[in-house]
Design a protein around this motif. Sequence first.
Motif, PDB file in Angstrom:
ATOM      1  N   ARG A   1      -0.121   7.916   5.060  1.00  0.00           N
ATOM      2  CA  ARG A   1      -0.203   7.557   3.650  1.00  0.00           C
ATOM      3  C   ARG A   1      -0.439   6.060   3.483  1.00  0.00           C
ATOM      4  O   ARG A   1      -1.313   5.632   2.738  1.00  0.00           O
TER       5      ARG A   1
ATOM      6  N   GLN B   1      -3.882   4.446   2.379  1.00  0.00           N
ATOM      7  CA  GLN B   1      -3.975   3.754   1.085  1.00  0.00           C
ATOM      8  C   GLN B   1      -4.428   2.309   1.268  1.00  0.00           C
ATOM      9  O   GLN B   1      -5.116   1.741   0.415  1.00  0.00           O
TER      10      GLN B   1
ATOM     11  N   LEU C   1      -8.427  10.493  -1.833  1.00  0.00           N
ATOM     12  CA  LEU C   1      -8.624   9.333  -2.712  1.00  0.00           C
ATOM     13  C   LEU C   1      -9.367   9.777  -3.965  1.00  0.00           C
ATOM     14  O   LEU C   1      -8.959   9.476  -5.094  1.00  0.00           O
TER      15      LEU C   1
ATOM     16  N   MET D   1      -4.290  10.302  -3.325  1.00  0.00           N
ATOM     17  CA  MET D   1      -3.868   9.063  -2.643  1.00  0.00           C
ATOM     18  C   MET D   1      -4.237   7.881  -3.526  1.00  0.00           C
ATOM     19  O   MET D   1      -5.227   7.922  -4.264  1.00  0.00           O
ATOM     20  N   LYS D   2      -3.449   6.807  -3.392  1.00  0.00           N
ATOM     21  CA  LYS D   2      -3.642   5.653  -4.275  1.00  0.00           C
ATOM     22  C   LYS D   2      -4.361   4.517  -3.563  1.00  0.00           C
ATOM     23  O   LYS D   2      -4.607   4.556  -2.370  1.00  0.00           O
ATOM     24  N   TYR D   3      -4.661   3.479  -4.322  1.00  0.00           N
ATOM     25  CA  TYR D   3      -5.145   2.222  -3.766  1.00  0.00           C
ATOM     26  C   TYR D   3      -4.442   1.120  -4.540  1.00  0.00           C
ATOM     27  O   TYR D   3      -3.835   1.353  -5.579  1.00  0.00           O
TER      28      TYR D   3
ATOM     29  N   TYR E   1       0.832  -1.206   0.000  1.00  0.00           N
ATOM     30  CA  TYR E   1       0.000   0.000   0.000  1.00  0.00           C
ATOM     31  C   TYR E   1       0.862   1.250   0.000  1.00  0.00           C
ATOM     32  O   TYR E   1       0.369   2.356   0.180  1.00  0.00           O
TER      33      TYR E   1
END
Lengths: 114, 330, 252
Positions: free
Chosen positions: B52, B56, B116, B121-123, B2
């Motif tokens: 973070r 994530q 998000l 922010m990522k996933y 993540y």
Amino acid sequence: MSSPESSEYDGTEAAPHGKARTTEWPLWEIFIRGQHGLSHRHVGSLHAADAEMAIKNARDVYTRRNEGVSIWAVEASAIAASSPEEKGALYEPANDKVYRHPTFFDIPDEVGAM
Amino acid sequence: MYAQMIKSTGKGIKSLDEMEPEERAFQERIDAGGKIEPKDWMPDGYRKNLIRQIGQHAHSEIVGQLPEGNWITRAPTLERKAILLAKVQDEAGHGLYLYCAAETLGVTRDQMTRDLLSGKMKYSSIFNYPTLTWADMGAVGWLVDGAAIMNQVPLQRTSYGPYARAMVRICKEESFHQRQGFDIMMKMVKGTEAQRKMAQDALNRFWFPALMMFGPSDKDSVHSAQSMAWKIKMNTNDELRRKFVDETVPQAEYLGLTIPDETLKFNEETGHYDFAEPDWEEFFQVLKGNGPCNTERLAARNRAWDEGRWVREGLLAHAEKKRSRQMAAE
Amino acid sequence: MSTDPKFEFLCRMGDNALVLGHRVSEWCGTAPVLEEDIALANVALDLIGQTQLWLGMAGEVEGAGRDADKLAFHRDVWDFRNVLLVEQPNGDFGQTMMRQFLFDAWHLAQLTALIDSSDKEISAIAEKSAKEVTYHLERSSDTVIGLGDGTEESHRRMQAALDLLWPYVGEMFLGDDVDAAMKDAGIAPDPASLRAGYDQLVGDTLAAATLSKPEDDFAHRGGKSGARHSEHLGHMLTQMQWLQRAYPDATW
């Protein structure tokens, strides 16, 4: 939205860290005493609009609606802590949802650990 | 897993002697296997890094509901429908536990959600792949949850208390997830010709994306050292990926399915399987937003958020009215 | 399909749970807030469980070798016996919760009455289900009140939902030959007998929600008898039944 860098989402400026915006639901800490337990234990937190809703949400999120449990909800901001000791997690699966138990699935031994 | 696009402090790791007393005490506690709790002193980089990573991780659970949620209404029996629904519900719960853990670090769930939705922010990259057949439900449980478990079990010993405790709860629930996926695969491979083809096809499409879940190769993974020192990251990407392959290959053999890697071979000398790396170019494209489903996934989350705004505001307004009435009555 | 009134009755109970459970499960992953996502999934899981019990018993009573899955995945629209209310589309969250509330209030009353059924198996299913539905009703009525008496926008949407769905309420209280047979056998109550209690509960909740009950008491019908479902059900079944229909010789 093909590139995550370009933001099409028009979110307004985030409030400084730690301060909830007025449209955010407050954070509640949840304590649960199980059917055979002697005292309430901290299981985690969740968001709700008020205390009543927090308890109802806790029933859904942390007990998957086991009957006979006692739930306390306290607004996180109301908790005073010196050196906080978060209590151990309590998880009680709903008894009739048997497929939640890993043993419900008959995985042959040759497959290895799962 | 993540930690995609988490930048390091860029300064390199300090030795204990180079640290100020506060940081040294902090690092020594971590080295001794102790936990850091929310109100303890922590370096800014540790806090930011955790927000973070935990954030994530939480986003991954929430977005992860979508590829499987895609099949709830088409589940082929009442039992499968209930099981899949319970699994996807668990994922919402996991997201919730993780957001709450992150919130102890001074950020709110809504702020993380906005990050998000804006793409900041990522996933996990895996959820940008489509689920096209019922066999995909098997493959996702078996491979994707399998990979997640591999990463999550060691994280139960991570240094940050709330994150570790969330991981303990999550791991208890995760085992049923992988088993139900494998159970679906077993049923399929023992079923009709069409079902066997479906199962093989699912494996063909999910094998390399599952390997990508562990992140880039160690030699390309610049920022791991500090995370490892802080025990936010417990194993290297390659370590976990290799462990995953070693465990999964016999499972595929049991199912009578072929892993889509012609170079796959057990190496007597090392005692591990030799296997082909995924196409890293594809991985970085997916991170950039060019995976098969990036647009749809983020659009679905944006829509849920936007269309739900009146509900969140309405219930909050009602709670405030109730409070005012109570106060007026006293 | 058999004309045994008990079989019909059990399909009515089972199909309500099946169709509504399916509708609610459509929200998974897209609800307005995480806690709600989890709560709705709980409701859907309960309803799927109830479906298995009611339709399972229906299959036994019919005695033609059909189990709950066979009934759920291999009947066509005209053989379904759910009320029209539950097959209505989800719409926005307000419409979903209004539909849920209007149904839950009837559902709990019906299940409570069925606990006294002369049929022991029906009584047992009802007793278990009533515990779950007590919770459903608590949640849906709280939400109706919270959104009805919330912001101007939430109030407007809830009123719109109520206006839209009210014409589907009456069907739940219409009695026919099947109901008469069940009443005579001491198995189930006369549907009309539940109306007064329903009106009381719903009236109280809507008042707390600051919502106005529509004046017109017209009731659509055709769902529980199967005579005329809405166009929505057919589309729903194409989703729900597709895998079983496409691969009839497969087990899953």
